[in-house]
Design an enzyme around this catalytic site. Structure first.
Site, short mmCIF file in Angstrom:
data_model
loop_
_atom_site.label_atom_id
_atom_site.label_comp_id
_atom_site.label_asym_id
_atom_site.label_seq_id
_atom_site.Cartn_x
_atom_site.Cartn_y
_atom_site.Cartn_z
N ASP A 21 0.83 -1.20 0.00
CA ASP A 21 0.00 0.00 0.00
C ASP A 21 0.87 1.26 0.00
OD1 ASP A 21 -2.31 1.45 0.03
OD2 ASP A 21 -2.70 1.20 2.17
N GLY A 22 0.36 2.30 -0.65
CA GLY A 22 1.01 3.61 -0.56
C GLY A 22 1.65 4.08 -1.87
N ARG A 34 -0.39 8.50 -10.36
CA ARG A 34 -0.41 7.27 -9.57
C ARG A 34 0.32 6.14 -10.29
NH1 ARG A 34 -3.96 7.24 -5.46
NH2 ARG A 34 -4.13 4.99 -5.55
N HIS A 38 2.88 3.09 -9.10
CA HIS A 38 2.74 1.63 -9.31
C HIS A 38 3.97 1.05 -10.02
CE1 HIS A 38 -1.16 1.81 -7.66
NE2 HIS A 38 -1.77 2.35 -8.69
N ASN A 69 -10.26 -2.95 -6.02
CA ASN A 69 -9.44 -2.02 -6.82
C ASN A 69 -9.95 -1.91 -8.26
OD1 ASN A 69 -6.25 -3.06 -5.35
ND2 ASN A 69 -7.64 -1.44 -4.72
N ARG A 72 -11.46 1.28 -9.52
CA ARG A 72 -10.66 2.51 -9.67
C ARG A 72 -10.81 3.10 -11.08
NH1 ARG A 72 -5.17 2.32 -6.08
NH2 ARG A 72 -6.24 1.85 -4.15
N SER A 190 -7.77 -5.76 4.75
CA SER A 190 -8.40 -5.45 3.46
C SER A 190 -8.69 -6.70 2.62
CB SER A 190 -7.54 -4.46 2.67
OG SER A 190 -7.39 -3.27 3.37
C1 FPP Z 1 -1.98 0.04 -3.36
O1 FPP Z 1 -1.50 1.35 -3.26
C2 FPP Z 1 -1.34 -0.62 -4.48
C3 FPP Z 1 -1.99 -1.15 -5.55
C4 FPP Z 1 -3.46 -1.07 -5.70
C5 FPP Z 1 -1.26 -1.78 -6.66
C6 FPP Z 1 -0.02 -2.52 -6.24
C7 FPP Z 1 0.74 -2.94 -7.44
C8 FPP Z 1 2.09 -2.98 -7.53
C9 FPP Z 1 3.01 -2.66 -6.42
C10 FPP Z 1 2.79 -3.41 -8.73
C11 FPP Z 1 1.98 -3.98 -9.80
C12 FPP Z 1 2.12 -5.40 -9.92
C13 FPP Z 1 1.47 -6.09 -10.88
C14 FPP Z 1 1.66 -7.54 -11.00
C15 FPP Z 1 0.56 -5.42 -11.82
P1 FPP Z 1 -2.48 2.56 -3.52
O2 FPP Z 1 -2.50 2.87 -4.96
O3 FPP Z 1 -3.83 2.25 -2.94
O4 FPP Z 1 -1.77 3.70 -2.74
P2 FPP Z 1 -2.46 4.85 -1.90
O5 FPP Z 1 -3.13 4.18 -0.73
O6 FPP Z 1 -1.31 5.70 -1.49
O7 FPP Z 1 -3.43 5.56 -2.80
#
Ligand code: FPP
Length: 238
Positions: A21-22, A34, A38, A69, A72, A190
């Site tokens: 997360d983050g 964003r 990622h 997700n 989104r 979650s």
């Molecule tokens: C959550 O952070 C992260 C995700 C929803 C995506 C995680 C994906 C990766 C680390 C790499 C991708 C890997 C593959 C296989 C596609 P957030 O976006 O919710 O962060 P926030 O809470 O700061 O908004």
């Protein structure tokens, strides 16, 4: 399956699961989209996997995309799908060529067809590897996984035990996670691995995922090493 291997003074978890997360907040702080978060998250994820396997971890589960997700904005989802299209093979190939099986867990049929094919090919190419695995949770929700397992049991007309039920989950032949790490300051699971997490040690980090370093993983493992896992027993019974 629950025994840990010892590396120096450390107990190394057999199975680590990570809620990454983050990424979004990390990117926002840098005035970037964003998708930039990622992309950096994906690079960090691969680095952490390499480090964890070097330490002697055998199973790693990463939460890449939850069922929730999928609601989104299209632009963000397209960015994540593009990561699969453009980088998945190269990045995961690097880790899997050391004899690591790759498994996509979740309702992957919800993915765009080309992304689904990439995951299926990676699964087929690594299917022969035993004893080390990466589970990539995509379009994953633990409740949906549990309902799927229950339906599979009903189809078979089986009377369930905890063990037979576990074998109907995506993680069927794998040990449960010993350590679940969540970055990004939130303190919740979650809908991640709810059945498998029954006796996992939980570790929460304030760091945003792209800045969660190999050293931070070492710190999480050190903290895990200091905990006493009783699995419901008393200290004297251990
Ligand atoms: C959550 O952070 C992260 C995700 C929803 C995506 C995680 C994906 C990766 C680390 C790499 C991708 C890997 C593959 C296989 C596609 P957030 O976006 O919710 O962060 P926030 O809470 O700061 O908004």
């Amino acid at each position: 399956m629950r025994e840990n291997t010892i590396k120096g003074e450390l107990k190394i978890p057999q199975h680590i699961a990570i809620i990454m997360d983050g990424n979004g907040r990390w990117a926002k702080k840098r005035l970037m989209p964003r998708s930039f978060g990622h992309k950096n998250g994906m690079e960090r994820m691969i680095g952490l996997m390499e480090h964890a396997f070097e330490l002697g971890v055998n199973y790693i589960t990463v939460y890449a995309l939850s069922t929730e997700n999928l609601k989104r904005p299209k632009e963000e989802l397209d960015g994540l799908f593009d990561l699969i299209r453009n980088h998945f093979k190269q990045y995961f190939g690097r880790v899997c060529e050391r004899g690591v099986q790759l498994r996509a867990i979740g309702d992957v049929s919800l993915l765009p067809e080309d992304c689904l094919q990439i995951l299926k090919e990676a699964e087929a190419e690594t299917a022969q590897y035993k004893g080390k695995a990466i589970n990539v949770a995509v379009c994953y929700g633990a409740r949906a996984e549990i309902v799927r397992a229950a339906n599979r049991a009903m189809e078979k007309g089986e009377t369930l035990t905890e063990e037979s039920f576990s074998r109907l989950l995506y993680t069927e032949d794998q040990p449960d996670p010993d350590l679940i790490i969540r970055t990004g300051k939130e303190v919740r699971l979650s809908n991640f691995l709810l059945w498998q997490a029954a006796y996992a040690e939980l570790y929460f980090s304030d760091k945003m995922f792209p800045e969660f370093s190999d050293k931070d993983l070492d710190k999480a493992i050190e903290e895990y090493s200091r905990r006493t896992r009783r699995f419901g027993k008393t200290d004297e019974q251990l």
